[in-house]
Design an enzyme around this catalytic site. Sequence first.
Site, PDB file in Angstrom:
ATOM      1  N   GLU A   1      45.312  30.091  30.983  1.00 37.32           N
ATOM      2  CA  GLU A   1      46.532  29.543  31.588  1.00 37.32           C
ATOM      3  C   GLU A   1      46.602  28.025  31.564  1.00 37.32           C
ATOM      4  O   GLU A   1      47.659  27.458  31.379  1.00 37.32           O
ATOM      5  CB  GLU A   1      46.657  29.958  33.065  1.00 37.32           C
ATOM      6  CG  GLU A   1      46.894  31.410  33.318  1.00 37.32           C
ATOM      7  CD  GLU A   1      45.603  32.142  33.568  1.00 37.32           C
ATOM      8  OE1 GLU A   1      44.547  31.673  33.101  1.00 37.32           O
ATOM      9  OE2 GLU A   1      45.647  33.190  34.230  1.00 37.32           O
TER      10      GLU A   1
ATOM     11  N   ASP B   1      43.285  34.588  33.936  1.00 36.17           N
ATOM     12  CA  ASP B   1      42.653  34.898  35.228  1.00 36.17           C
ATOM     13  C   ASP B   1      42.602  36.398  35.495  1.00 36.17           C
ATOM     14  O   ASP B   1      43.427  37.158  34.983  1.00 36.17           O
ATOM     15  CB  ASP B   1      43.409  34.206  36.376  1.00 36.17           C
ATOM     16  CG  ASP B   1      43.194  32.695  36.357  1.00 36.17           C
ATOM     17  OD1 ASP B   1      42.304  32.233  35.616  1.00 36.17           O
ATOM     18  OD2 ASP B   1      43.938  31.989  37.066  1.00 36.17           O
TER      19      ASP B   1
ATOM     20  N   ASP C   1      43.249  38.222  38.104  1.00 33.89           N
ATOM     21  CA  ASP C   1      44.117  38.923  39.049  1.00 33.89           C
ATOM     22  C   ASP C   1      45.361  39.468  38.338  1.00 33.89           C
ATOM     23  O   ASP C   1      45.491  39.367  37.124  1.00 33.89           O
ATOM     24  CB  ASP C   1      44.481  38.022  40.230  1.00 33.89           C
ATOM     25  CG  ASP C   1      45.254  36.785  39.795  1.00 33.89           C
ATOM     26  OD1 ASP C   1      45.413  36.569  38.562  1.00 33.89           O
ATOM     27  OD2 ASP C   1      45.701  36.034  40.674  1.00 33.89           O
TER      28      ASP C   1
ATOM     29  N   GLU D   1      48.452  38.569  38.336  1.00 31.62           N
ATOM     30  CA  GLU D   1      49.327  37.603  37.684  1.00 31.62           C
ATOM     31  C   GLU D   1      48.759  37.199  36.324  1.00 31.62           C
ATOM     32  O   GLU D   1      49.494  37.104  35.336  1.00 31.62           O
ATOM     33  CB  GLU D   1      49.520  36.372  38.579  1.00 31.62           C
ATOM     34  CG  GLU D   1      50.641  35.485  38.081  1.00 31.62           C
ATOM     35  CD  GLU D   1      50.966  34.339  39.028  1.00 31.62           C
ATOM     36  OE1 GLU D   1      50.215  34.122  39.999  1.00 31.62           O
ATOM     37  OE2 GLU D   1      51.975  33.661  38.780  1.00 31.62           O
TER      38      GLU D   1
ATOM     39  N   TYR E   1      36.150  32.663  41.068  1.00 34.10           N
ATOM     40  CA  TYR E   1      37.610  32.720  41.171  1.00 34.10           C
ATOM     41  C   TYR E   1      38.060  32.643  42.633  1.00 34.10           C
ATOM     42  O   TYR E   1      37.503  33.314  43.502  1.00 34.10           O
ATOM     43  CB  TYR E   1      38.117  34.019  40.534  1.00 34.10           C
ATOM     44  CG  TYR E   1      39.615  34.004  40.303  1.00 34.10           C
ATOM     45  CD1 TYR E   1      40.223  32.931  39.646  1.00 34.10           C
ATOM     46  CD2 TYR E   1      40.412  35.056  40.746  1.00 34.10           C
ATOM     47  CE1 TYR E   1      41.590  32.918  39.434  1.00 34.10           C
ATOM     48  CE2 TYR E   1      41.784  35.044  40.534  1.00 34.10           C
ATOM     49  CZ  TYR E   1      42.359  33.967  39.881  1.00 34.10           C
ATOM     50  OH  TYR E   1      43.710  33.946  39.676  1.00 34.10           O
TER      51      TYR E   1
ATOM     52  N   ARG F   1      40.974  33.342  44.095  1.00 37.01           N
ATOM     53  CA  ARG F   1      41.879  34.319  44.704  1.00 37.01           C
ATOM     54  C   ARG F   1      41.141  35.642  44.802  1.00 37.01           C
ATOM     55  O   ARG F   1      41.012  36.370  43.819  1.00 37.01           O
ATOM     56  CB  ARG F   1      43.106  34.525  43.836  1.00 37.01           C
ATOM     57  CG  ARG F   1      44.077  33.367  43.854  1.00 37.01           C
ATOM     58  CD  ARG F   1      45.192  33.710  42.915  1.00 37.01           C
ATOM     59  NE  ARG F   1      46.220  32.700  42.874  1.00 37.01           N
ATOM     60  CZ  ARG F   1      47.309  32.807  42.122  1.00 37.01           C
ATOM     61  NH1 ARG F   1      47.480  33.878  41.361  1.00 37.01           N
ATOM     62  NH2 ARG F   1      48.216  31.865  42.123  1.00 37.01           N
TER      63      ARG F   1
ATOM     64  N   HIS G   1      36.139  40.712  42.200  1.00 37.55           N
ATOM     65  CA  HIS G   1      35.068  41.510  42.747  1.00 37.55           C
ATOM     66  C   HIS G   1      34.002  40.716  43.453  1.00 37.55           C
ATOM     67  O   HIS G   1      32.970  41.233  43.783  1.00 37.55           O
ATOM     68  CB  HIS G   1      34.492  42.400  41.665  1.00 37.55           C
ATOM     69  CG  HIS G   1      35.566  43.156  40.951  1.00 37.55           C
ATOM     70  ND1 HIS G   1      36.226  44.214  41.534  1.00 37.55           N
ATOM     71  CD2 HIS G   1      36.140  42.964  39.744  1.00 37.55           C
ATOM     72  CE1 HIS G   1      37.147  44.667  40.698  1.00 37.55           C
ATOM     73  NE2 HIS G   1      37.127  43.918  39.612  1.00 37.55           N
TER      74      HIS G   1
END
Length: 740
Positions: free
Chosen positions: A7, A78, A80, A82, A318, A320, A365
């Site tokens: 991203e 990423d 997640d 999104e 990460y 989030r 995780h």
Amino acid sequence: MNLVVVESPSKAKTINKYLGKNYVVRASKGHVVDLPKSKIGIDVENNFEPQYEVTNQKSLSELKKLFKTSDELILAVDLDREGEAIGWHIAQELKLIDKNGKSKGKKPLKRIVFNEISKSAIDEAMKSPRSIDLNLVNAQQARRLLDRIVGYKLSPLLWKKISFGLSAGRVQSVALRLIVEREEERNKFISEEYWSLEAFVSLKETSNISISYHLSKSEKEDIEKIEKSDSLIKFELSKIAGKKPDLKNQSEVEKIVDNVKNAEWKIYSLDKSISKRNPKSPFITSTLQQAAVNRLSFTAKRAMRAAQKLYEAGLITYMRTDSVHMSDSATISAKKYVEKEFGSKYLSDKSLQYKSSNKSAQEAHECIRPVDFAKTSSILKLDGDEKRIYDLIWQRAIASVMQPAQVENISLTVLIDKYEFKSTGTRVVFDGYLKVFPEKISENMIPELEKETLLFPNSIEGVQHFTQPPARYSEASLIKKLEELGIGRPSTYASIISVIQDRKYVVNENRYLIPTDTGSVVNKMLVKYFEPVVNYGFTAEMEENLDKISEGKLDWKKMLKDFYFPFEKEVIKQDKLIPRSEFTELGKSDKKCPVCGKAMIIKLGRYGKFLSCVDYPKCKGMLSIDGKSESDLAAEAKSPEFMAKYELSPKAEDGREYLLKKGKYGEFWAHPDYPKVKDARPLVLRREALIEIYGEIPKTKDGKEYVLRKGKYGEFWAHPNYPEEKDIIRIKKKPQPESN
Ligand SMILES: [Zn+2]
């Protein structure tokens, strides 16, 4: 050559280091495809097909060009939902898959997933690529479309019924509701008087006991008093005939004082115990944000910005996540660090079991932790926000594998007839994890005295208190509440909070969230006419549904359908039911129009409530909410009473004076071009007025005067270098009757 897509450019830079020259790593710079801006972009008739369009042609063209000469596409977006959706859009645009994820290109597509950007994690991920997870993509699409539907259907209604330009969001409206309801509770709150009884005793006999009755002071003053006399022990009336005292007024306290002042004070019991304080689990998104707000005075958004930079630089996992789990290898390396730096007695002797509060914690995780525990922020040469957030993450993760702290509690009681007085002391006997992650444990030492030891009261004080209304939400406590209610997810807390502030529904004053007039009116309409949509349980259920979609247990189109049709019907129905004037005219005023003399009504404008002539738009007469016109306020600012009380008006650069205005929180100085120039300043009391209202101004140890400030529970004296110098003295004024 292989094309790797991520991203952000800084993440691309970090990954490039680990992959070598056979790979080109490029950033998409976020979504390249999204719903259109100009229309709702959902084809309801055609099974809710989203009408996506390219929103970042520049990035997409570059990726297409590079892909022509590449052998394969590797999506390293990423982990997640999104991230998955961004990758899915890119793979479609590069014609590698269709919208159902079916492969159709000639070149291979690999999706790699990793929790941290490190050499070992990237190598591991490259060994086991997978295909795109459509469940994650669909959960993201469902959230995007659901929010779009609510926003697109409700906002026009707000324009029509309240004021043009307003907007409603799904989860944001629920957060607003929490804040408005808390404000209403506070407005309804009636402060009650109650009293406590304190005795400062010494081991030496004293000739006379001073007895006084006063308003409660700061804890600091008590400590000073004890230090000055160097042997006083503070006792407090803790029980009357075995029950918690419930003293309503001074005369009740006086009766007790009469009973105990000349009695024999001797130690009745001594209790000593050790209690443990366990370290907390390593951070997840919500707890990191709360700690950043509480400890660093950051906003949630600012904390996430810094955390994202750290993640992209390969320094933390990460950011989030709602899982508190720490990988085995990370746990081992954290423990090694603790053993080496602090010795094995600081090392937790059992493997710690932390539980995630969200049962389906699976966005990522692992918890948020440093990639390499051996690297402290000073070794990494971090500074600014990133250093402060990194330190917080590092400390909390290290602390989570350390021993609990041990606190010794001592309590002494004195029993006089039916009155029990108690003194409690606490002392940290083993710091354990506090060595790394300090937490406030107020220590107060009292001597260990034997039973029957005689004591002599030096002073007995009746102290008046007033109950306080429930505190407003801070960003931290709001995030905690949203999490408790099951509303919001790691990816949404920070944006929910910044959106309600950007929309001017809520202001953040001294770190507490206060609804504006507009926010309150918007909430009133939503709660009255769209309760199911802003219902806490319903919103939590929707979040659970999104989780189910991500696990492949619910069809996302079915969820949208189930929501859309009843909701649309409701919007059409309520549109007809909401009277045109219910939310534009907020009540009558007894003031007369300054222009034509007719009646006035309360209306909601861009800057809050104001009074408008009933004949508007024919007559443009208006007044501020308390009925003062601009000329009234200008005259007030020049009145002798006002000038005796407040310092002179500030001046703009061009010499013009600031104007006195009246807002929701009282009068303030506004720049002559306000609200175009957003400069508003508080009125400053003159020294003489200050002393008249608050008494002598307290001084710091080095003789500087404290400054009057306003906070959560009202005004307080703050050190001149506050907030760097966290030294305050509370002022507890009696609640004044409303002055209208
Ligand atoms: Zn008029």
